[in-house]
Design an enzyme around this catalytic site. Structure first.
Site, PDB file in Angstrom:
ATOM      1  N   HIS A 184      35.047   1.785  10.274  1.00  0.00           N
ATOM      2  CA  HIS A 184      34.875   0.760  11.304  1.00  0.00           C
ATOM      3  C   HIS A 184      35.253   1.262  12.699  1.00  0.00           C
ATOM      4  O   HIS A 184      34.900   0.631  13.696  1.00  0.00           O
ATOM      5  CB  HIS A 184      35.708  -0.475  10.961  1.00  0.00           C
TER       6      HIS A 184
ATOM      7  N   GLU B 151      37.863  -3.068  -2.803  1.00  0.00           N
ATOM      8  CA  GLU B 151      37.697  -4.163  -1.834  1.00  0.00           C
ATOM      9  C   GLU B 151      36.522  -5.072  -2.166  1.00  0.00           C
ATOM     10  O   GLU B 151      35.953  -5.703  -1.282  1.00  0.00           O
ATOM     11  CB  GLU B 151      37.566  -3.593  -0.417  1.00  0.00           C
TER      12      GLU B 151
END
Length: 274
Positions: free
Chosen positions: A48, A157
């Site tokens: 990210h 996740e």
């Protein structure tokens, strides 16, 4: 020439839980500041954060003078990316979105060179003499001992990953599991709510599965109560803040304090929790 101990080595020698910070901004200066904080771990974010192959070497160089272990998260479980980041000198790789033992096995294959006489599969291209990984050939016997110089952490996740945690932890070559509650919450139908009871239960289940398999496990936990809870549950490491988060919090607080002292109106902002 010797390389630094891996994350696997650091975990094995730790006498208590390890604390980590994120370097998400892509700034070598910010990364160096975080590295000097006394944190045990520093997670450089190439998923990210604005960090690619060209930017990873300056970040690793910036933190190398400090007693911190850097982990690098790549954007995806991809053999080409793994090869490039490892050859750039990344020793501790974090692969995101691993949801099945097959995906974990593929990540292991990507970080390993082929074994002698074909005794095992390995998908990492051999170019260490031309790369920073072996310090351009100055690390003796790098190819034969490469497993000693690299650690692999996979990130759980998704709901599927949480359900498969025990099988993922059992994959030979996986050194640690790292739980990302934010994406896990989204996968479970609770986006933006990592503290939802269902998500907390899933996080605890992954911790329990990893511990039962004898594999290290950690959690991303920016709230103090979350960090304390997962450590009490058995997690061996937790990442508790990020350079960008601290800059947002610090700059907001400084401006708000000035506005209050001078009679101005403080901006009301509420940031999402990672």
């Amino acid at each position: 020439m010797k390389l630094s101990p891996t994350f696997r080595d650091v975990l094995a020698s730790a006498e208590g839980p390890l604390v980590g910070l994120w370097a998400a901004s892509g700034s070598p200066v910010a990364a160096e500041i975080m590295a000097g904080s006394g944190a045990d771990l520093l997670l450089i974010d190439g998923e990210h954060g604005p960090v690619g192959i060209d930017g990873i070497v300056p970040l690793l160089q910036a933190v190398s003078a400090y007693p911190v272990t850097p982990l690098v998260r790549i954007p995806w479980n991809d053999h080409v990316l793994v090869k490039q980041f490892l050859d750039a000198g990344v020793q501790n790789l974090l692969v995101p979105m691993v949801s099945t033992p097959e995906q974990a096995t593929d990540a292991v294959r990507a970080v390993r060179y082929p074994g002698p006489a074909g005794e095992r599969e390995g998908g990492r291209g051999i170019g260490s003499a031309l790369a920073r990984s072996a310090r351009w050939g100055r690390v003796p016997g790098y190819v034969g001992a490469a497993d000693d110089f690299v650690s692999l952490t996979v990130q759980i996740e998704t709901a599927e990953g949480a359900a498969n945690a025990a099988a993922i932890a059992a994959v030979d070559g996986v050194d640690a599991l790292f739980i990302g509650p934010a994406d896990l919450a989204g996968s479970m139908g609770h986006p933006g709510k990592p503290g939802h009871p269902d998500v907390v239960t899933a996080v605890d289940g992954v911790i329990d599965a990893a511990r039962a398999a004898g594999v290290a496990v950690g959690v991303n936990a920016f709230a103090e109560s979350d960090a304390d809870r997962v450590i009490a549950r058995g997690a061996q490491f937790a990442f508790v803040s990020a350079d960008v988060t601290l800059m947002v919090q610090g700059s907001d607080a400084a401006v708000a304090s000035f506005r209050e002292r001078t009679g101005g109106e403080a901006a009301q902002q509420e940031a999402d929790s990672y």
